[in-house]
Design an enzyme around this catalytic site. Structure first.
Site, PDB file in Angstrom:
ATOM      1  N   PRO A 147       9.104  -2.694   1.020  1.00  0.00           N
ATOM      2  CA  PRO A 147       9.645  -2.030  -0.192  1.00  0.00           C
ATOM      3  C   PRO A 147       8.655  -1.113  -0.903  1.00  0.00           C
ATOM      4  CG  PRO A 147       9.354  -4.168  -0.496  1.00  0.00           C
ATOM      5  CD  PRO A 147       9.240  -4.273   1.171  1.00  0.00           C
ATOM      6  N   ALA A 154      -0.245   2.530   1.920  1.00  0.00           N
ATOM      7  CA  ALA A 154      -1.329   2.217   3.282  1.00  0.00           C
ATOM      8  C   ALA A 154      -0.541   2.108   4.385  1.00  0.00           C
ATOM      9  CB  ALA A 154      -2.089   1.054   2.618  1.00  0.00           C
ATOM     10  N   ASP A 199      -6.069  -2.195   0.897  1.00  0.00           N
ATOM     11  CA  ASP A 199      -4.889  -2.049   1.724  1.00  0.00           C
ATOM     12  C   ASP A 199      -4.810  -1.571   2.979  1.00  0.00           C
ATOM     13  OD1 ASP A 199      -4.176  -3.043  -0.803  1.00  0.00           O
ATOM     14  OD2 ASP A 199      -2.349  -1.478  -1.238  1.00  0.00           O
TER      15      ASP A 199
HETATM   16  O1  PMV Z   1       0.004  -2.851  -5.451  1.00  0.00           O
HETATM   17  P1  PMV Z   1      -0.675  -2.155  -4.384  1.00  0.00           P
HETATM   18  O2  PMV Z   1       0.001  -2.666  -3.004  1.00  0.00           O
HETATM   19  O3  PMV Z   1      -0.653  -0.652  -4.200  1.00  0.00           O
HETATM   20  O4  PMV Z   1      -2.106  -2.875  -4.398  1.00  0.00           O
HETATM   21  C1  PMV Z   1      -3.074  -2.546  -5.528  1.00  0.00           C
HETATM   22  C2  PMV Z   1      -4.185  -3.188  -5.482  1.00  0.00           C
HETATM   23  C3  PMV Z   1      -5.213  -2.873  -6.764  1.00  0.00           C
HETATM   24  O5  PMV Z   1      -6.320  -3.762  -6.572  1.00  0.00           O
HETATM   25  C4  PMV Z   1      -4.370  -2.879  -7.862  1.00  0.00           C
HETATM   26  C5  PMV Z   1      -5.711  -1.193  -6.488  1.00  0.00           C
HETATM   27  C6  PMV Z   1      -6.718  -1.334  -5.381  1.00  0.00           C
HETATM   28  O6  PMV Z   1      -6.968   0.205  -5.061  1.00  0.00           O
HETATM   29  O7  PMV Z   1      -7.130  -2.019  -4.873  1.00  0.00           O
END
Ligand code: PMV
Length: 317
Positions: free
Chosen positions: A99, A108, A150
């Site tokens: 999702p 990513a 990610d």
């Molecule tokens: O929500 P996501 O899957 O984009 O995860 C982001 C993780 C963070 O630590 C909030 C940002 C990052 O760049 O690590």
């Protein structure tokens, strides 16, 4: 050139999101029950390339895309790295069960999948390290200041202990552990939650520094407990991490509710995963509880829910 088909997993951050942006470590695992997939089909008789994403209702001509379009910038980064001057006409078919904007790594996964598929299409055999480096450049275009966790966990497809600017450490898993991942159905953009935390840090540095320092400490302890196979301890550290993320202001009513439901149903721990303000929670539980916990979460507001595992994966490091 023959057609290629590439699939990469989603991911969940188990510990340390947000703090990882400020140089603290974090732990993430690949999730193989969700995936981003790309099929590349050469079209030598056509003049242009097409990008088709049926789930998003997209049927685009690559050459007509704005220079800033995310598909265009991603492909440009890859062609430049591979030293290929022009994209030959092809059909690029994207599909995904990850999702969007919900903390499970969709952007990513898109970047890693595109790097892997285009490089394979052109006959390159890139190492995971190289795939990761190129994917990180694409992530910078999408997010501005990503930590890189990610793209790293997805490019290597391995549980990872990650610290910005250091080579990833791959985690030994003392014993497989069971997870239930539940979607709030609320969408939120990583760029915005990261900016919100940055603003909070600027306005109240001592409070925010205190919180992220505590998160960093939890991550170090969690690494040991995961490697020792101590699921009870891992679970309580997850809940502690959630409470600190809530203090950072990145939880929301829906996330707190799904965490509370998980704990009430007997999970060993639960937390939001990813950037927060919506998206998914991850709950750790004993194997026997996973099915009924999934049902309980679906009956209590989760829009989608699946069972997964913390486990070791094979493959190149
Ligand atoms: O929500 P996501 O899957 O984009 O995860 C982001 C993780 C963070 O630590 C909030 C940002 C990052 O760049 O690590």
């Amino acid at each position: 050139m023959p057609s290629t088909f590439t699939s990469v997993p989603g991911k969940s951050i188990l510990f340390g999101e947000h703090a990882v942006v400020y140089g603290y470590p974090a732990i993430a695992i690949p999730l193989d029950s969700i995936a981003f997939k790309i099929k590349l089909i050469p079209q030598p008789t056509e003049k242009n390339s097409k990008i088709i994403n049926l789930e998003l209702g997209e049927n685009l001509i690559y050459e007509d895309l704005d220079q800033e379009h995310s598909y265009r910038t991603a492909i440009a980064v890859i062609l430049q790295e591979l030293k290929i001057i022009k994209l030959p006409p092809m059909e690029i078919r994207l599909s995904s069960t990850i999702p969007i904007a919900s903390g499970l790594g969709s952007s990513a996964a898109f970047a890693v999948c595109l790097v892997k598929s285009l490089s394979a299409f052109f006959g390159f055999r890139l190492t995971n390290k190289k795939v990761n480096e190129i994917s990180f450049q694409i992530e910078i275009f999408q997010h501005g200041t990503p930590s890189g966790i990610d793209n790293t966990v997805i490019a290597f497809n391995k549980p990872v202990f990650f610290r910005k600017g250091y080579p990833p450490e791959f985690l030994k898993i003392g014993a497989p552990m069971n997870l239930v991942i539940a979607d709030t159905g609320v969408r939120s953009m990583t760029k915005e939650t990261v900016a919100q935390v940055r603003k909070f840090k600027e306005s109240d540095p001592s409070v925010v520094d205190g919180i992220i320092h505590k998160i960093g400490d939890i991550v170090e302890r969690a690494k040991n407990e995961i490697e020792n196979g101590n699921s009870n301890a891992v679970g309580s550290l997850m809940t502690e991490n959630h409470n600190l993320l809530a203090k950072l202001g990145v939880s929301c009513r829906e996330l707190d509710h799904l965490v509370a439901v998980s704990l009430k149903e007997g999970a060993l721990g639960a937390k939001l995963c990813g950037s927060g303000r919506g998206g998914n929670i991850v709950a750790l539980c004993n194997e026997e509880l996973a099915g009924s916990l999934r049902t309980a979460l679906l009956n209590n507001g989760s829009t989608n829910c699946f069972i997964s595992k913390i486990k070791e994966t094979k493959g190149e490091v």
